[in-house]
Design a protein around this motif. Structure first.
Motif, mmCIF file in Angstrom:
data_model
loop_
_atom_site.group_PDB
_atom_site.id
_atom_site.type_symbol
_atom_site.label_atom_id
_atom_site.label_comp_id
_atom_site.label_asym_id
_atom_site.label_seq_id
_atom_site.Cartn_x
_atom_site.Cartn_y
_atom_site.Cartn_z
ATOM 1 N N ALA A 1 65.072 94.805 77.815
ATOM 2 C CA ALA A 1 66.038 94.761 78.796
ATOM 3 C C ALA A 1 66.494 93.304 79.153
ATOM 4 C CB ALA A 1 65.742 95.722 79.929
ATOM 5 N N GLY A 2 65.558 92.564 79.471
ATOM 6 C CA GLY A 2 65.790 91.116 79.944
ATOM 7 C C GLY A 2 66.435 90.446 78.739
ATOM 8 N N GLN A 3 66.188 90.365 77.736
ATOM 9 C CA GLN A 3 66.674 89.891 76.649
ATOM 10 C C GLN A 3 68.133 90.409 76.342
ATOM 11 O OE1 GLN A 3 63.617 90.541 73.532
ATOM 12 N NE2 GLN A 3 62.400 88.899 74.341
ATOM 13 N N ALA A 4 68.231 91.423 76.577
ATOM 14 C CA ALA A 4 69.709 92.116 76.482
ATOM 15 C C ALA A 4 70.717 91.729 77.538
ATOM 16 C CB ALA A 4 69.703 93.779 76.332
ATOM 17 N N ARG A 5 70.022 91.123 78.550
ATOM 18 C CA ARG A 5 70.896 90.806 79.728
ATOM 19 C C ARG A 5 71.247 89.336 79.415
ATOM 20 N NH1 ARG A 5 67.472 93.682 82.877
ATOM 21 N NH2 ARG A 5 66.142 92.106 83.107
ATOM 22 N N GLU A 6 70.151 88.746 78.895
ATOM 23 C CA GLU A 6 70.319 87.103 78.465
ATOM 24 C C GLU A 6 71.508 87.033 77.656
ATOM 25 O OE1 GLU A 6 67.030 85.452 77.713
ATOM 26 O OE2 GLU A 6 65.762 85.831 79.523
ATOM 27 N N ASP A 7 71.504 88.045 76.468
ATOM 28 C CA ASP A 7 72.528 87.846 75.238
ATOM 29 C C ASP A 7 73.784 88.454 75.759
ATOM 30 O OD1 ASP A 7 70.249 89.699 72.868
ATOM 31 O OD2 ASP A 7 70.659 87.365 73.380
ATOM 32 N N GLY A 8 73.818 89.119 76.952
ATOM 33 C CA GLY A 8 75.224 89.839 77.223
ATOM 34 C C GLY A 8 75.350 91.148 76.480
ATOM 35 N N THR A 9 74.313 91.659 75.966
ATOM 36 C CA THR A 9 74.568 92.931 75.187
ATOM 37 C C THR A 9 73.949 94.038 75.796
ATOM 38 O OG1 THR A 9 72.479 92.493 73.836
ATOM 39 C CG2 THR A 9 74.524 91.922 72.949
ATOM 40 N N ASP A 10 73.627 93.917 77.277
ATOM 41 C CA ASP A 10 73.226 95.133 77.616
ATOM 42 C C ASP A 10 74.105 96.007 78.526
ATOM 43 O OD1 ASP A 10 74.150 92.972 79.616
ATOM 44 O OD2 ASP A 10 72.672 93.896 81.100
ATOM 45 N N THR B 1 78.716 88.273 74.870
ATOM 46 C CA THR B 1 79.191 87.009 75.309
ATOM 47 C C THR B 1 79.654 86.088 74.016
ATOM 48 O OG1 THR B 1 77.025 85.688 74.932
ATOM 49 C CG2 THR B 1 77.352 86.955 77.109
ATOM 50 N N PRO B 2 80.690 85.089 74.293
ATOM 51 C CA PRO B 2 81.309 84.579 73.277
ATOM 52 C C PRO B 2 80.322 83.786 72.496
ATOM 53 C CG PRO B 2 82.532 84.340 75.405
ATOM 54 C CD PRO B 2 81.576 85.191 75.711
ATOM 55 N N ALA B 3 79.183 83.241 73.176
ATOM 56 C CA ALA B 3 78.241 82.430 72.582
ATOM 57 C C ALA B 3 77.300 83.517 71.625
ATOM 58 C CB ALA B 3 77.183 81.867 73.307
ATOM 59 N N THR B 4 76.874 84.550 71.996
ATOM 60 C CA THR B 4 76.314 85.436 71.154
ATOM 61 C C THR B 4 76.915 85.963 70.037
ATOM 62 O OG1 THR B 4 75.185 86.548 73.213
ATOM 63 C CG2 THR B 4 75.315 87.840 71.184
#
Length: 111
Positions: A30-39, A50-53
């Motif tokens: 869940a933390g990694q998904a938040r960092e990615d913007g895919t949560d 996110t655009p970077a993702t």
């Protein structure tokens, strides 16, 4: 990049650290998904990467993805760096690029 057959991949043993993978908790994911913007913090209809993702997912540079989307590279950089709030059209664009990059590329080539 050299391509490998499935048999070659299985024979190589892979590079996955199984112990580390098994130790990954749901909270870590869940933390990694938040960092990615895919949560999914806002609900299923407002989720977008996110655009970077998206750019990393497609393996493109900022210049290449800006050209693909049809925006100035400075605009894409502003999106990635969070200098501007993404409007709903941009969020939809990101969702399409994430889920259907080939369809997006075909549509842009036809335009």
């Amino acid at each position: 990049m050299a391509r490998m057959t499935l048999d070659q991949i299985w024979a190589s043993g892979g590079r996955v650290d199984r112990a580390r993978l098994d130790a990954t908790t749901d909270a870590d994911i869940a933390g990694q998904a938040r960092e990615d913007g895919t949560d999914t913090p806002l609900g299923p209809h407002e989720v977008y990467p996110t655009p970077a993702t998206v750019r990393r997912h497609l393996g493109l540079t900022q210049t290449a993805i800006a050209d693909l989307v049809g925006v100035p590279v400075a605009t894409w950089r502003n999106w990635e760096q969070g200098r501007v709030t993404l409007d709903p059209a941009v969020r939809t664009l990101l969702r399409v690029l994430w889920r259907e990059p080939d369809a997006f590329k075909r549509a842009m080539a036809a335009a």
